[in-house]
Design a protein around this motif. Structure first.
Motif, PDB file in Angstrom:
ATOM      1  N   VAL A 194       0.830  -1.203   0.000  1.00 49.13           N
ATOM      2  CA  VAL A 194       0.000   0.000   0.000  1.00 49.13           C
ATOM      3  C   VAL A 194       0.864   1.252   0.000  1.00 49.13           C
ATOM      4  O   VAL A 194       0.527   2.264  -0.620  1.00 49.13           O
ATOM      5  CB  VAL A 194      -0.961  -0.019   1.199  1.00 49.13           C
ATOM      6  CG1 VAL A 194      -1.695   1.310   1.338  1.00 49.13           C
ATOM      7  CG2 VAL A 194      -1.961  -1.149   1.043  1.00 49.13           C
ATOM      8  N   GLY A 195       2.005   1.215   0.674  1.00 50.58           N
ATOM      9  CA  GLY A 195       2.879   2.386   0.724  1.00 50.58           C
ATOM     10  C   GLY A 195       3.516   2.737  -0.598  1.00 50.58           C
ATOM     11  O   GLY A 195       4.040   3.851  -0.751  1.00 50.58           O
ATOM     12  N   THR A 196       3.495   1.845  -1.567  1.00 53.32           N
ATOM     13  CA  THR A 196       4.091   2.122  -2.879  1.00 53.32           C
ATOM     14  C   THR A 196       3.053   2.449  -3.936  1.00 53.32           C
ATOM     15  O   THR A 196       3.397   2.527  -5.121  1.00 53.32           O
ATOM     16  CB  THR A 196       4.905   0.901  -3.342  1.00 53.32           C
ATOM     17  OG1 THR A 196       4.051  -0.246  -3.413  1.00 53.32           O
ATOM     18  CG2 THR A 196       6.040   0.614  -2.370  1.00 53.32           C
ATOM     19  N   ARG A 197       1.798   2.638  -3.563  1.00 52.78           N
ATOM     20  CA  ARG A 197       0.731   2.905  -4.520  1.00 52.78           C
ATOM     21  C   ARG A 197       0.050   4.224  -4.204  1.00 52.78           C
ATOM     22  O   ARG A 197      -0.029   4.647  -3.048  1.00 52.78           O
ATOM     23  CB  ARG A 197      -0.323   1.787  -4.480  1.00 52.78           C
ATOM     24  CG  ARG A 197       0.243   0.415  -4.796  1.00 52.78           C
ATOM     25  CD  ARG A 197       0.529   0.261  -6.265  1.00 52.78           C
ATOM     26  NE  ARG A 197       1.054  -1.071  -6.567  1.00 52.78           N
ATOM     27  CZ  ARG A 197       1.185  -1.551  -7.787  1.00 52.78           C
ATOM     28  NH1 ARG A 197       0.841  -0.817  -8.819  1.00 52.78           N
ATOM     29  NH2 ARG A 197       1.667  -2.761  -7.983  1.00 52.78           N
ATOM     30  N   GLU A 201      -4.795   4.302  -7.598  1.00 51.31           N
ATOM     31  CA  GLU A 201      -4.438   2.918  -7.913  1.00 51.31           C
ATOM     32  C   GLU A 201      -4.973   1.954  -6.859  1.00 51.31           C
ATOM     33  O   GLU A 201      -5.404   0.845  -7.175  1.00 51.31           O
ATOM     34  CB  GLU A 201      -2.923   2.778  -8.014  1.00 51.31           C
ATOM     35  CG  GLU A 201      -2.297   3.596  -9.130  1.00 51.31           C
ATOM     36  CD  GLU A 201      -0.788   3.508  -9.134  1.00 51.31           C
ATOM     37  OE1 GLU A 201      -0.162   3.988 -10.083  1.00 51.31           O
ATOM     38  OE2 GLU A 201      -0.225   2.942  -8.160  1.00 51.31           O
ATOM     39  N   LEU A 202      -4.955   2.384  -5.607  1.00 57.06           N
ATOM     40  CA  LEU A 202      -5.437   1.528  -4.525  1.00 57.06           C
ATOM     41  C   LEU A 202      -6.938   1.288  -4.624  1.00 57.06           C
ATOM     42  O   LEU A 202      -7.429   0.220  -4.266  1.00 57.06           O
ATOM     43  CB  LEU A 202      -5.084   2.166  -3.178  1.00 57.06           C
ATOM     44  CG  LEU A 202      -5.320   1.323  -1.917  1.00 57.06           C
ATOM     45  CD1 LEU A 202      -4.469   0.065  -1.952  1.00 57.06           C
ATOM     46  CD2 LEU A 202      -5.002   2.138  -0.674  1.00 57.06           C
ATOM     47  N   LEU A 203      -7.675   2.274  -5.133  1.00 55.16           N
ATOM     48  CA  LEU A 203      -9.131   2.142  -5.223  1.00 55.16           C
ATOM     49  C   LEU A 203      -9.577   1.420  -6.481  1.00 55.16           C
ATOM     50  O   LEU A 203     -10.624   0.761  -6.485  1.00 55.16           O
ATOM     51  CB  LEU A 203      -9.788   3.530  -5.162  1.00 55.16           C
ATOM     52  CG  LEU A 203      -9.603   4.311  -3.854  1.00 55.16           C
ATOM     53  CD1 LEU A 203     -10.211   5.692  -3.966  1.00 55.16           C
ATOM     54  CD2 LEU A 203     -10.211   3.555  -2.685  1.00 55.16           C
ATOM     55  N   ARG A 206      -7.614  -3.082  -7.160  1.00 54.09           N
ATOM     56  CA  ARG A 206      -7.562  -3.988  -6.005  1.00 54.09           C
ATOM     57  C   ARG A 206      -7.128  -5.394  -6.420  1.00 54.09           C
ATOM     58  O   ARG A 206      -6.371  -6.046  -5.714  1.00 54.09           O
ATOM     59  CB  ARG A 206      -8.932  -4.056  -5.340  1.00 54.09           C
ATOM     60  CG  ARG A 206      -9.340  -2.778  -4.626  1.00 54.09           C
ATOM     61  CD  ARG A 206     -10.566  -3.045  -3.782  1.00 54.09           C
ATOM     62  NE  ARG A 206     -11.036  -1.823  -3.117  1.00 54.09           N
ATOM     63  CZ  ARG A 206     -12.051  -1.798  -2.265  1.00 54.09           C
ATOM     64  NH1 ARG A 206     -12.705  -2.915  -1.985  1.00 54.09           N
ATOM     65  NH2 ARG A 206     -12.426  -0.674  -1.706  1.00 54.09           N
ATOM     66  N   GLU A 207      -7.630  -5.851  -7.555  1.00 58.19           N
ATOM     67  CA  GLU A 207      -7.300  -7.210  -7.985  1.00 58.19           C
ATOM     68  C   GLU A 207      -5.812  -7.347  -8.281  1.00 58.19           C
ATOM     69  O   GLU A 207      -5.187  -8.354  -7.921  1.00 58.19           O
ATOM     70  CB  GLU A 207      -8.135  -7.565  -9.210  1.00 58.19           C
ATOM     71  CG  GLU A 207      -7.989  -9.015  -9.649  1.00 58.19           C
ATOM     72  CD  GLU A 207      -8.919  -9.361 -10.788  1.00 58.19           C
ATOM     73  OE1 GLU A 207      -8.838 -10.493 -11.300  1.00 58.19           O
ATOM     74  OE2 GLU A 207      -9.726  -8.496 -11.173  1.00 58.19           O
ATOM     75  N   ILE A 208      -5.237  -6.341  -8.926  1.00 59.39           N
ATOM     76  CA  ILE A 208      -3.807  -6.386  -9.230  1.00 59.39           C
ATOM     77  C   ILE A 208      -2.990  -6.371  -7.945  1.00 59.39           C
ATOM     78  O   ILE A 208      -2.007  -7.123  -7.794  1.00 59.39           O
ATOM     79  CB  ILE A 208      -3.432  -5.205 -10.139  1.00 59.39           C
ATOM     80  CG1 ILE A 208      -4.177  -5.315 -11.477  1.00 59.39           C
ATOM     81  CG2 ILE A 208      -1.928  -5.151 -10.376  1.00 59.39           C
ATOM     82  CD1 ILE A 208      -3.936  -4.147 -12.398  1.00 59.39           C
ATOM     83  N   LEU A 209      -3.376  -5.543  -6.983  1.00 59.59           N
ATOM     84  CA  LEU A 209      -2.662  -5.490  -5.712  1.00 59.59           C
ATOM     85  C   LEU A 209      -2.780  -6.814  -4.958  1.00 59.59           C
ATOM     86  O   LEU A 209      -1.811  -7.271  -4.331  1.00 59.59           O
ATOM     87  CB  LEU A 209      -3.214  -4.345  -4.861  1.00 59.59           C
ATOM     88  CG  LEU A 209      -3.012  -2.923  -5.405  1.00 59.59           C
ATOM     89  CD1 LEU A 209      -3.657  -1.905  -4.480  1.00 59.59           C
ATOM     90  CD2 LEU A 209      -1.542  -2.615  -5.585  1.00 59.59           C
ATOM     91  N   ALA A 210      -3.966  -7.429  -5.027  1.00 57.46           N
ATOM     92  CA  ALA A 210      -4.146  -8.717  -4.348  1.00 57.46           C
ATOM     93  C   ALA A 210      -3.254  -9.796  -4.956  1.00 57.46           C
ATOM     94  O   ALA A 210      -2.632 -10.588  -4.237  1.00 57.46           O
ATOM     95  CB  ALA A 210      -5.617  -9.133  -4.421  1.00 57.46           C
ATOM     96  N   HIS A 211      -3.147  -9.820  -6.295  1.00 53.17           N
ATOM     97  CA  HIS A 211      -2.276 -10.807  -6.941  1.00 53.17           C
ATOM     98  C   HIS A 211      -0.808 -10.551  -6.596  1.00 53.17           C
ATOM     99  O   HIS A 211      -0.038 -11.500  -6.377  1.00 53.17           O
ATOM    100  CB  HIS A 211      -2.475 -10.758  -8.455  1.00 53.17           C
ATOM    101  CG  HIS A 211      -3.725 -11.443  -8.915  1.00 53.17           C
ATOM    102  ND1 HIS A 211      -3.941 -12.792  -8.731  1.00 53.17           N
ATOM    103  CD2 HIS A 211      -4.827 -10.979  -9.542  1.00 53.17           C
ATOM    104  CE1 HIS A 211      -5.117 -13.128  -9.225  1.00 53.17           C
ATOM    105  NE2 HIS A 211      -5.682 -12.041  -9.715  1.00 53.17           N
TER     106      HIS A 211
END
Length: 355
Positions: A194-197, A201-203, A206-211
């Motif tokens: 989360v600190g690098t986004r 992008e975080l909103l 989500r699917e990309i961050l989860a993968h």
């Protein structure tokens, strides 16, 4: 066939026989170091792991090292105790693990073979101890993490992690508490990602961050015999002030788009009216047809009042006829003008009434 039977009868192969057959979804390829004819066994439909897999395979244990005299003596005494106390000792020395469990046995502190189960297995009294490992998928919630994004916005994020044990032997030997270690690592990984986004992008990703989080956790937990199957980001909470600011921004953007669309519609309608007026002005009868069409549309609505537009061109002959009968403005009698004194006297002579 003979070479294959010799490999299966070898003690090293037997140590990993149970782990190799742990299930069709196992994601671990077991490497048996047997000299130049090394064999690699891998279950079908398994997920490809990282290149670090081969690095941790075949770690050295003391199960095949020669035992000392004291260890042999204690083992013989344990066997004698089992024989003397039988059949009572049978209920103590025989253990059963379920289909979804595996047992790791330690004899005098040393590893005694690989993972055992499912079914029944035997332990010697006083010198053997075992640990059960559950192979089912475990789900846990990552505690809510309040952190700053890359664009310095404070958000609160929580996630759900699904993992299971892919190698019971590694889960017992390589890490003290694989469950606690996985939970702490998941919380730390979530904060790092989360600190690098940015907030956008975080909103929206989500699917990309989860993968990304799932791949990072799976690579880190592989030496522990843990496979992270899935990661889902549950919620991203924003401060109330930030929510109001984003709502105001979205409302202003919608209003701006609405005004632009309305202005474009007015422009197109004005252009169409200009073209229509040019067509009507080129043909006088077109205006009369437009009047009739308007009357038909008004009468269809069952109104009690109908406004009928009368063209001024129809009244032009009559106006010209009666204009000749009217006297010119110069022949009208002049209106006498009164002075200010006469107006004052007339106002004074006006009868007064008692109110």
């Amino acid at each position: 066939m003979e070479s294959q039977s010799q490999q299966q009868d070898s003690p090293v192969y037997a140590n990993y026989e149970d782990m190799r057959n742990s299930g069709p979804t196992s994601s671990t390829a077991y490497m048996i170091n047997m000299g130049p004819g090394a064999v690699a066994t891998e279950q079908p439909q398994q997920r490809k792991r990282s290149g670090l897999n081969q690095q941790y395979r075949g770690f050295k244990t003391s199960e095949n090292e020669p035992r000392g005299c004291m260890e042999w003596l204690v083992t013989i005494l344990s066997v004698l105790v089992f024989i003397i106390t039988s059949p009572i000792s049978i209920f103590i020395c025989f253990k059963v693990v379920a289909e979804y469990e595996r047992a790791i046995i330690f004899r005098l502190g040393r590893l005694s073979g690989g993972a055992r189960g499912p079914g029944m297995f035997f332990i010697l009294p006083c010198i053997d101890e075992y640990r059960k490992v559950d192979l089912r998928t475990v789900t846990f919630n990552v505690p809510q993490q309040e952190m700053l994004t890359k664009d310095s916005v404070t958000v609160t994020v929580d996630a759900v992690v699904y993992y299971r044990i892919s190698d019971p032997l590694y889960a017992v030997i390589q890490v003290e508490d694989y469950s606690l270690s996985t939970r702490l690592l998941a919380a730390t990984t979530l904060r790092n990602i989360v600190g690098t986004r940015n907030l956008s992008e975080l909103l929206t990703e989500r699917e990309i961050l989860a993968h990304h989080m799932q791949a990072t956790l799976d690579e880190a937990t592989e030496p522990w015999g843990v496979m992270v199957e899935r990661v889902e980001i549950k919620d991203v909470s924003l401060p109330v002030s930030m929510q109001r600011a984003m709502a105001a921004e979205a409302e202003a953007a919608r209003d701006a788009r609405a005004k632009v669309i309305a202005a474009e519609g007015e422009k197109k309608s004005a252009t169409a009216l200009k073209e229509a007026s040019d067509v009507i002005s080129s043909s006088p009868s077109a205006l009369q047809l437009r009047y009739l069409q308007t009357l038909s549309s008004i009468s269809a609505e069952k109104n009690s009042t109908i406004v009928f537009p009368l063209p001024m061109e129809l009244l032009t002959p009559y106006l010209a006829k009666y204009a000749q009968l009217m006297p010119p403005p110069s022949t009208l009698p002049p209106v006498p003008e009164k002075s200010d004194a006469e107006l004052i006297n007339a106002a004074a002579a006006w009868p007064k009434t008692n109110l």
